[in-house]
Scaffold this motif. Structure first.
Motif, PDB file in Angstrom:
ATOM      1  N   ARG A  67      42.111  36.891  35.389  1.00 52.14           N
ATOM      2  CA  ARG A  67      41.049  35.984  35.822  1.00 52.14           C
ATOM      3  C   ARG A  67      40.702  36.216  37.294  1.00 52.14           C
ATOM      4  O   ARG A  67      39.549  36.101  37.696  1.00 52.14           O
ATOM      5  CB  ARG A  67      41.481  34.524  35.612  1.00 52.14           C
ATOM      6  CG  ARG A  67      41.428  34.082  34.155  1.00 52.14           C
ATOM      7  CD  ARG A  67      41.899  32.635  34.012  1.00 52.14           C
ATOM      8  NE  ARG A  67      41.030  31.704  34.741  1.00 52.14           N
ATOM      9  CZ  ARG A  67      39.900  31.214  34.270  1.00 52.14           C
ATOM     10  NH1 ARG A  67      39.472  31.569  33.061  1.00 52.14           N
ATOM     11  NH2 ARG A  67      39.198  30.355  34.977  1.00 52.14           N
ATOM     12  N   ARG A  68      41.699  36.567  38.078  1.00 58.62           N
ATOM     13  CA  ARG A  68      41.468  36.825  39.501  1.00 58.62           C
ATOM     14  C   ARG A  68      40.845  38.195  39.731  1.00 58.62           C
ATOM     15  O   ARG A  68      39.991  38.360  40.603  1.00 58.62           O
ATOM     16  CB  ARG A  68      42.800  36.729  40.246  1.00 58.62           C
ATOM     17  CG  ARG A  68      42.711  36.992  41.739  1.00 58.62           C
ATOM     18  CD  ARG A  68      44.089  36.895  42.377  1.00 58.62           C
ATOM     19  NE  ARG A  68      44.672  35.563  42.195  1.00 58.62           N
ATOM     20  CZ  ARG A  68      45.896  35.240  42.598  1.00 58.62           C
ATOM     21  NH1 ARG A  68      46.665  36.151  43.184  1.00 58.62           N
ATOM     22  NH2 ARG A  68      46.354  34.017  42.417  1.00 58.62           N
ATOM     23  N   LEU A  69      41.251  39.170  38.936  1.00 58.00           N
ATOM     24  CA  LEU A  69      40.790  40.546  39.148  1.00 58.00           C
ATOM     25  C   LEU A  69      39.411  40.809  38.565  1.00 58.00           C
ATOM     26  O   LEU A  69      38.728  41.740  39.004  1.00 58.00           O
ATOM     27  CB  LEU A  69      41.786  41.527  38.518  1.00 58.00           C
ATOM     28  CG  LEU A  69      43.098  41.751  39.268  1.00 58.00           C
ATOM     29  CD1 LEU A  69      44.093  42.480  38.380  1.00 58.00           C
ATOM     30  CD2 LEU A  69      42.854  42.530  40.551  1.00 58.00           C
ATOM     31  N   LEU A  70      39.004  40.010  37.558  1.00 59.50           N
ATOM     32  CA  LEU A  70      37.741  40.272  36.860  1.00 59.50           C
ATOM     33  C   LEU A  70      36.820  39.061  36.972  1.00 59.50           C
ATOM     34  O   LEU A  70      36.572  38.362  35.982  1.00 59.50           O
ATOM     35  CB  LEU A  70      38.020  40.602  35.385  1.00 59.50           C
ATOM     36  CG  LEU A  70      39.033  41.724  35.125  1.00 59.50           C
ATOM     37  CD1 LEU A  70      39.311  41.855  33.633  1.00 59.50           C
ATOM     38  CD2 LEU A  70      38.533  43.043  35.695  1.00 59.50           C
ATOM     39  N   LEU A 145      36.283  44.199  31.526  1.00 61.63           N
ATOM     40  CA  LEU A 145      36.645  45.368  32.333  1.00 61.63           C
ATOM     41  C   LEU A 145      35.413  46.192  32.672  1.00 61.63           C
ATOM     42  O   LEU A 145      35.226  46.612  33.820  1.00 61.63           O
ATOM     43  CB  LEU A 145      37.670  46.217  31.581  1.00 61.63           C
ATOM     44  CG  LEU A 145      39.074  45.619  31.455  1.00 61.63           C
ATOM     45  CD1 LEU A 145      39.874  46.350  30.383  1.00 61.63           C
ATOM     46  CD2 LEU A 145      39.806  45.673  32.796  1.00 61.63           C
ATOM     47  N   ALA A 146      34.584  46.434  31.664  1.00 60.94           N
ATOM     48  CA  ALA A 146      33.363  47.200  31.906  1.00 60.94           C
ATOM     49  C   ALA A 146      32.431  46.457  32.855  1.00 60.94           C
ATOM     50  O   ALA A 146      31.809  47.057  33.736  1.00 60.94           O
ATOM     51  CB  ALA A 146      32.659  47.487  30.586  1.00 60.94           C
ATOM     52  N   ARG A 147      32.330  45.155  32.681  1.00 61.82           N
ATOM     53  CA  ARG A 147      31.443  44.334  33.511  1.00 61.82           C
ATOM     54  C   ARG A 147      31.863  44.357  34.976  1.00 61.82           C
ATOM     55  O   ARG A 147      31.031  44.220  35.870  1.00 61.82           O
ATOM     56  CB  ARG A 147      31.470  42.901  32.972  1.00 61.82           C
ATOM     57  CG  ARG A 147      30.584  41.917  33.708  1.00 61.82           C
ATOM     58  CD  ARG A 147      29.134  42.208  33.436  1.00 61.82           C
ATOM     59  NE  ARG A 147      28.271  41.189  34.008  1.00 61.82           N
ATOM     60  CZ  ARG A 147      27.924  41.117  35.296  1.00 61.82           C
ATOM     61  NH1 ARG A 147      28.398  42.003  36.142  1.00 61.82           N
ATOM     62  NH2 ARG A 147      27.126  40.152  35.720  1.00 61.82           N
ATOM     63  N   ASN A 148      33.161  44.540  35.225  1.00 60.79           N
ATOM     64  CA  ASN A 148      33.679  44.524  36.588  1.00 60.79           C
ATOM     65  C   ASN A 148      33.942  45.915  37.155  1.00 60.79           C
ATOM     66  O   ASN A 148      34.676  46.070  38.122  1.00 60.79           O
ATOM     67  CB  ASN A 148      34.957  43.691  36.633  1.00 60.79           C
ATOM     68  CG  ASN A 148      34.674  42.206  36.591  1.00 60.79           C
ATOM     69  OD1 ASN A 148      34.537  41.559  37.621  1.00 60.79           O
ATOM     70  ND2 ASN A 148      34.562  41.652  35.382  1.00 60.79           N
ATOM     71  N   GLY A 149      33.380  46.930  36.532  1.00 64.94           N
ATOM     72  CA  GLY A 149      33.461  48.267  37.094  1.00 64.94           C
ATOM     73  C   GLY A 149      34.619  49.109  36.622  1.00 64.94           C
ATOM     74  O   GLY A 149      34.803  50.232  37.099  1.00 64.94           O
ATOM     75  N   ALA A 150      35.446  48.608  35.707  1.00 64.25           N
ATOM     76  CA  ALA A 150      36.584  49.374  35.190  1.00 64.25           C
ATOM     77  C   ALA A 150      36.252  49.892  33.796  1.00 64.25           C
ATOM     78  O   ALA A 150      36.992  49.680  32.832  1.00 64.25           O
ATOM     79  CB  ALA A 150      37.842  48.520  35.169  1.00 64.25           C
TER      80      ALA A 150
END
Length: 224
Positions: A67-70, A145-150
Motif C-alpha cells: 500500500r505504501r509502495l504502490l 504494479l503496472a500502474r506504478n511503473g513496475a
C-alpha cells in the motif's frame, strides 16, 4: 522494515512446518495438510500455531508495504488491503485447530455426519477464504504494479495468481489424491513466496527509476 517482517514471518512458518512435522510420529508431508500439524492430536501443535501467527504477521506486513509502495491508482492499495484482511483471517485459521486430517477418510465421514467440533468447521471455512483473498490480491496487484511503473513485475504477478487459482482448484477437488500434501506445499510456496518477494522487488524497481507517487498520478503508465 515491513518487507523484513514479511520475510521473517514466512521463514518462521517454513521452519515451524519442518519442526512440527518432526515432532509428529506418523505424519506424512506428502499426504496430509500443513494445518494438521496444529491439530488437537499433534505433539508439535504449539510450534505450528506460532508458525501460523508468524505467517499472518508477515502477510499483513506485506500488504502494508505494498500500500505504501504502490500509491498510484486503486489497484495497488486494494491488493494491499486484501492481504491485510487475509493476514487477520489467517490468525483465526491458525487458532481454530482442526480435529483431524481432512484428507483421511474417517475425518471426511465425521465432517459429513456433523460430529466434529466448531473450531474444525471454522478452520475449514476460514482457510479457503484466506487463499481466495490472497489470489485476488495477487491478480489485482498485477494492475497496481503496472500502474506504478513496475510493468516488468505485472506479468509474474498475474502468472502467480493464475497458477495459484488452478492449484487451489486441484486441492479442493482432490485431483491429486496420491500427494495432496505436496501439492498444498507447492501452492503455499508459489503464493506466499510471491507475496513476500514482490514488495522488495517493487522497491528496487522504484529505486531504478520508478516515478515518485506524484509523477505517477499525473502521468499514468499504460496497462497492457
Amino acid at each position: 522494515m515491513l518487507a523484513k517482517i514479511s520475510s521473517a514471518g514466512a521463514a518462521v512458518f517454513a521452519a515451524a512446518t519442518v519442526i512440527a512435522g518432526a515432532l509428529y510420529p506418523g505424519y506424512s508431508h506428502q499426504r496430509e495438510a500443513v494445518s494438521q500439524l496444529a491439530a488437537t492430536g499433534s505433539p508439535g501443535a504449539p510450534v505450528m500455531i506460532v508458525g501460523f501467527l508468524a505467517l499472518a504477521a508477515g502477510t499483513v506486513a506485506a500488504g502494508l508495504a505494498l500500500r505504501r509502495l504502490l500509491p498510484a491508482g486503486a489497484a495497488g492499495r486494494t491488493a494491499g488491503a486484501l492481504m491485510v484482511v487475509a493476514g487477520a483471517l489467517l490468525v483465526v485459521a491458525g487458532l481454530a485447530r482442526p480435529a483431524c486430517s481432512d484428507w483421511i477418510g474417517a475425518c471426511t465421514a465425521a465432517e459429513r455426519a456433523g460430529t466434529l467440533p466448531l473450531r474444525h468447521v471454522v478452520h475449514n471455512l476460514v482457510s479457503p477464504l484466506v487463499f481466495v483473498l490472497l489470489i485476488a490480491a495477487v491478480l489485482t496487484l498485477a494492475r497496481g504494479l503496472a500502474r506504478n511503473g513496475a510493468r516488468r513485475l505485472a506479468w509474474p504477478s498475474l502468472a502467480v495468481g493464475l497458477v495459484s487459482c488452478v492449484t487451489l482448484a486441484a486441492l479442493v477437488t482432490g485431483a491429486v489424491p496420491a500427494a495432496p500434501g505436496l501439492l498444498q506445499r507447492l501452492f503455499l510456496l508459489v503464493l506466499f513466496g510471491w507475496i513476500v518477494a514482490v514488495a522488495p522487488l517493487a522497491a528496487r524497481a522504484r529505486a531504478a527509476g520508478m516515478p515518485d507517487p506524484g509523477a505517477a498520478l499525473q502521468t499514468p503508465v499504460e496497462v497492457p
